[in-house]
Write a protein that holds these residues in place. Structure first.
Motif, PDB file in Angstrom:
ATOM      1  N   GLU A   1       0.709  -1.356   0.172  1.00  0.00           N
ATOM      2  CA  GLU A   1       0.002  -0.094   0.159  1.00  0.00           C
ATOM      3  C   GLU A   1       0.793   1.304   0.129  1.00  0.00           C
ATOM      4  OE1 GLU A   1      -3.535   1.264  -0.751  1.00  0.00           O
ATOM      5  OE2 GLU A   1      -2.866  -0.920  -0.522  1.00  0.00           O
TER       6      GLU A   1
ATOM      7  N   TYR B   1       3.759   1.665  -1.047  1.00  0.00           N
ATOM      8  CA  TYR B   1       4.532   1.763  -2.412  1.00  0.00           C
ATOM      9  C   TYR B   1       3.585   2.437  -3.470  1.00  0.00           C
ATOM     10  CZ  TYR B   1       8.425  -0.573  -0.760  1.00  0.00           C
ATOM     11  OH  TYR B   1       9.667  -0.795   0.279  1.00  0.00           O
ATOM     12  N   LYS B   2       2.279   2.169  -3.421  1.00  0.00           N
ATOM     13  CA  LYS B   2       1.277   2.643  -4.216  1.00  0.00           C
ATOM     14  C   LYS B   2       1.231   4.017  -4.336  1.00  0.00           C
ATOM     15  CE  LYS B   2      -2.160  -0.697  -4.878  1.00  0.00           C
ATOM     16  NZ  LYS B   2      -3.394  -1.213  -4.589  1.00  0.00           N
ATOM     17  N   SER B   3       1.650   5.123  -3.106  1.00  0.00           N
ATOM     18  CA  SER B   3       1.826   6.264  -3.392  1.00  0.00           C
ATOM     19  C   SER B   3       3.142   6.985  -3.332  1.00  0.00           C
ATOM     20  CB  SER B   3       0.921   6.834  -2.047  1.00  0.00           C
ATOM     21  OG  SER B   3       1.370   6.254  -0.856  1.00  0.00           O
TER      22      SER B   3
ATOM     23  N   ALA C   1       6.388   2.598  -8.584  1.00  0.00           N
ATOM     24  CA  ALA C   1       4.922   2.300  -9.189  1.00  0.00           C
ATOM     25  C   ALA C   1       4.831   0.847  -8.906  1.00  0.00           C
ATOM     26  CB  ALA C   1       4.660   2.537 -10.489  1.00  0.00           C
ATOM     27  N   VAL C   2       3.505   0.335  -8.471  1.00  0.00           N
ATOM     28  CA  VAL C   2       3.155  -0.813  -8.329  1.00  0.00           C
ATOM     29  C   VAL C   2       2.279  -1.533  -9.587  1.00  0.00           C
ATOM     30  CG1 VAL C   2       1.871  -2.508  -6.698  1.00  0.00           C
ATOM     31  CG2 VAL C   2       3.101  -0.649  -5.816  1.00  0.00           C
TER      32      VAL C   2
ATOM     33  N   THR D   1       0.346  -4.631 -11.180  1.00  0.00           N
ATOM     34  CA  THR D   1      -0.192  -5.650 -10.794  1.00  0.00           C
ATOM     35  C   THR D   1      -1.010  -6.293 -12.014  1.00  0.00           C
ATOM     36  OG1 THR D   1      -2.319  -4.458  -9.865  1.00  0.00           O
ATOM     37  CG2 THR D   1      -0.585  -5.365  -8.338  1.00  0.00           C
TER      38      THR D   1
ATOM     39  N   TYR E   1      -3.924  -9.057  -3.664  1.00  0.00           N
ATOM     40  CA  TYR E   1      -2.971  -9.276  -4.882  1.00  0.00           C
ATOM     41  C   TYR E   1      -3.216 -10.668  -5.258  1.00  0.00           C
ATOM     42  CZ  TYR E   1      -1.443  -4.815  -3.608  1.00  0.00           C
ATOM     43  OH  TYR E   1      -1.255  -3.336  -3.140  1.00  0.00           O
TER      44      TYR E   1
END
Lengths: 291, 526
Positions: free
Chosen positions: B257, B259-261, B266-267, B269, B316
């Motif tokens: 979570e 790393y998403k911001s 960037a994540v 998936t 995920y």
């Protein structure tokens, strides 16, 4: 029978030592805490009748967020408070059982070596050295990995890596005590070796053993925690170490999941060490006066 | 003075034009240069996928395949520029690219293709199956290779990507042992990057191949592959800006979570058809209590698959209820749906099967093992779900070797949580788990359930040689429905690939192979 007791000096675990211990506020505080932990461990099935590993709550509840789960819940929704209460059982069971087993082995081997001396001593000292030169935690990991990780195998493993400390201690005490007058007198009266070792000498060697034992309980609890932290604990039983190991991934976001069992380990180990210190002061008054 | 002013003005104008021109240029032409720092979790014995299935990502950078794939597994030209299949499906003709040379300067010819395919058939763990029907590879001229089959092999055309079937130089490997992991001297291919240095236990450096056939690619100057087994160390390295790219959830999912911001990372998936990731429970059908279908169904009803996705995998993953993973969009049959999560149904089925609860609330014990590459929390979730319906399940933490021996040799388990990935085709990735002839003691990742159904065998064998894609899909649909009804396994979820990437890099996973892309098109943007 009564003559023997007259020959041997009274062991120093006396009223004076007990009074010294009781007058030590730190020792009383630590003992109080341990009594509390023990009571909690005994009462666990009454406080939390359900399996502490079952998933009962929404994952990642913070402490206080839901009064039903006062210490919050972990990543799978397990109640942290239930885990803490049940975890105390594993920590205490393993700590005390491993200490009892380790001290028994250590006393027998140390007493035999110290009392008889000569070749028996040489042989047993070599055996102790073999164990002492191997890094004890590494050996514990190997032992537990070979046997299936369960409470019993972990207890035996910890006992197997802690007995050499006790053995060396007991051997040194026996070597200094075996030439004392009361031992010579006991020999003169024709007492057997077993009786001399266990009834004449051992009570006089007890004070350092008692002190070391309390420290061994503390280190056994730490070793179990470290094993569980590494995933080598009994996977079907919750322990403080396994709670820390399972939740360290989320340390950045939900730190309380590792902090709560961590504090429990710190306090318990600290209490045991404080009791060890206090016992040392009480049983070795000369030593503490010198300090 | 005047002179200086004009110089300043001219310089300013020059930089201004650069600044204005840059976005236009970028859209047309990716810029050259830069070092990509790529992380792998484990250091493999070799970077080559020639006889090893753990290294698809590194292999594809050094060796090309005959073809590569778009995200839907449609083949795209690579070393083969075009190809044709005979109507009976027994002959594949590949027309090879002109002017391709290996890293050592020797030309690439059809002899290398013939050698590589026969070598893959002999030494690659999956290649033995994929190319089992290959009788010979003919080389009528230097730029034509003809693969001749004894039986149709419709899955072969999707097995020719660089991450699965590298084309290696015959002159280097001719006298090299089939089973030995190739070392640095053998790391010679036609790929966009050349192995420069490999420091064991630390990293490998791949330099740009200036003579690559796909000019002006590759854009990167070099790729540094770092081997970091500890998740916390990888997370720290990403945070510190020491890594640009990593796959297979390189940092703990619980941390994702954040790393998403992240300003720099960037994540990503996506799920990739080439891996076909799948986690499933296999029942040991030799355990008397598990021979009863009601018990197996009860266990399926006791498991909340959506909760597994949400709690164990933090979202995920996808629910994947069929023996063919939902990641294999071509073959998965949406008619196969999970058994309803309902503790009451599970309890009722167990009561009906004649296993009442004892005084302690438990009905019977079961031994639950799990593949140690799977998150232990999945095993804990399954164990607690079973305990809730009165099955006294106990888990065991085993290291990988002991696990494989426990399940596939000693068979000392009742349930095992496996991750039998479906790879790119059900015949290659799924059949091994359900085909009765693949119940072989001691063979890892075989039919661990000891499942035997003649109809399923027939369907699998027919699908393996069916060249009509629609008919083949039909056969696999029937297979999925029968297996789901028989319940020799409970299929759980398909984890997402989860890539963490520097926001400034582009095109690192263009096709179905995911990070098994050759990275020729990877470039940095400003």
């Amino acid at each position: 029978m009564t003559t023997a007791i007259e020959i041997a000096p009274q062991p120093e675990v006396s009223g004076r030592a007990l009074r010294a211990f009781l007058r030590n506020p730190a020792a009383m505080l630590a003992s109080g805490f341990l009594v509390f932990v023990t009571a909690v461990a005994f009462a666990a099935p009454l406080i939390y009748p359900e399996d502490p590993l079952s998933m009962v709550a929404r994952p990642f509840l913070w402490p206080g967020q839901n009064p039903q789960f006062p210490l919050g819940s972990d990543s799978l929704g397990r109640d942290v408070a239930a885990g803490l209460v049940w975890g105390s059982r594993i920590s205490l069971i393993i700590g005390i059982a491993a200490m009892a087993l380790g001290v028994s082995i250590g006393v027998v081997i140390g007493a035999t070596a110290g009392y008889f001396g000569g070749r028996i001593d040489d042989g047993l000292v070599r055996l102790v050295e073999i164990f002492q030169t191997t890094p004890s935690f590494l050996m514990l990991i190997v032992l537990v990995a070979i046997a299936e990780p369960r409470v019993e195998s972990i207890t035996v493993g910890i006992a197997l890596v802690t007995w050499p400390t006790i053995a060396r201690l007991v051997r040194a005490e026996f070597r200094s005590l075996r030439e004392k007058d009361f031992v010579t007198a006991a020999r003169g009266l024709g007492y057997g070796h077993l009786r001399i070792i266990f009834i004449e000498i051992l009570p006089n060697a007890l004070p350092p053993i008692i002190v070391t034992s309390s420290v061994i309980v503390a280190s056994a609890i730490l070793m179990e925690s470290a094993l569980s932290f590494m995933g080598l604990g009994d996977p079907n039983r919750i322990s403080w170490g396994s709670m820390i190991g399972a939740n360290r991934e989320t340390l950045r976001t939900t730190w309380y999941l590792t902090a709560v069992p961590g504090v429990a380990i710190v306090l318990t180990v600290l209490a045991l060490n404080m009791i060890g210190d206090a016992l040392n002061d009480a049983l070795n008054p000369r030593l503490s006066a010198e300090r | 003075m005047l002179h200086l002013k004009s110089v300043v003005a001219a310089t300013a104008a020059f930089f201004l034009s650069l600044a204005l021109g840059a976005p236009v240029a970028e859209a047309q032409q990716p810029k050259h240069g830069g070092t990509l720092r790529f992380v792998m979790k484990y250091e493999p014995p070799t970077l080559s996928a020639l006889n090893n299935t753990s290294t698809p990502t590194t292999s594809a950078k050094i060796w090309d395949g005959l073809v590569t794939y778009d995200p839907d597994l449609k083949p795209l030209p690579m070393l083969a520029t075009s190809w044709s299949v005979s109507p009976d499906g027994l002959q594949y003709t590949f027309n090879l690219r002109e002017g391709v040379t290996f890293h050592d300067g020797k030309p690439f010819t059809s002899a290398d293709v013939a050698f590589s395919i026969m070598r893959l058939k002999a030494g690659h763990p999956r290649g033995r199956g994929t190319f089992a029907n290959v009788t010979e590879v003919k080389a009528p001229d230097a730029k034509t290779a003809v693969v001749v089959l004894s039986k149709p092999s419709p899955y072969m055309m999707v097995a020719l990507g660089p991450s699965e079937s590298p084309i290696v130089p015959k002159h280097v490997f001719e006298n090299f042992d089939v089973a030995t992991p190739p070392g640095p001297p053998q790391h010679i291919g036609t790929g966009p990057f050349v192995l420069k240095e490999w420091v064991r236990g630390s990293h490998a450096v791949l330099e740009r191949n200036a003579n690559y056939w796909d000019k002006p690619r590759p854009y990167l100057d070099r790729v540094i592959v770092r081997f970091m087994p500890d998740a916390a160390a990888r997370a720290a390295a990403f945070e510190a800006g020491d890594l640009d790219l990593g796959g297979s959830a390189p940092v703990p999912l619980s941390d994702m979570e954040r790393y998403k911001s992240h300003p720099r990372l960037a994540v990503d998936t996506r799920s990739f058809a080439y891996t076909g990731a799948q986690h499933q429970i296999f029942f040991n059908l030799d355990t008397p209590i598990l021979k009863e279908k009601k018990v197996r169904e009860a266990i399926a009803h006791a498991l909340d698959l959506q909760a597994i996705v949400d709690t164990v995998f933090y979202g995920y993953a996808k629910v994947s209820p069929s023996p063919i993973s939902v990641a294999l969009t071509t073959w998965y049959d949406p008619a196969v749906q999970p058994r309803k999560f309902d503790v009451n149904i599970a309890n009722k089925l167990l009561d009906e099967a004649g296993h009442p609860r004892a005084a302690n609330g438990m009905r019977f014990p079961l031994r639950l093992l799990y593949n140690p590459f799977i998150d232990a929390r999945l095993a804990e979730f399954v164990r607690q779900s079973l305990r809730r319906v009165g099955i006294d399940a106990t888990t065991q933490n085993l290291e990988f070797g002991a696990y494989v021996k426990g399940v596939y040799t000693d068979r000392s388990f009742d349930l095992t949580i496996e991750s039998l990935t479906n790879v790119f085709d059900p015949t290659v990735g799924v059949q091994r788990g359900y085909w009765s002839k693949n119940f072989r003691i001691g063979l890892p990742f075989s039919n661990s359930a000891h499942y035997e159904n003649p109809e399923v065998d027939r369907l699998l064998e027919a699908a393996a040689v069916e060249i009509d894609a629609a008919k083949r899909k039909q056969l696999f649909s029937q297979f999925q429905r029968i297996v789901h009804a028989d319940a020799p396994s409970v299929d759980l979820i398909s984890p997402l690939e989860v890539i963490i990437a520097n926001k400034k890099i582009r095109n690192y996973a263009r096709g179905a192979e995911g990070l098994g892309d050759n990275f020729a098109d990877v470039h940095f943007v400003d």
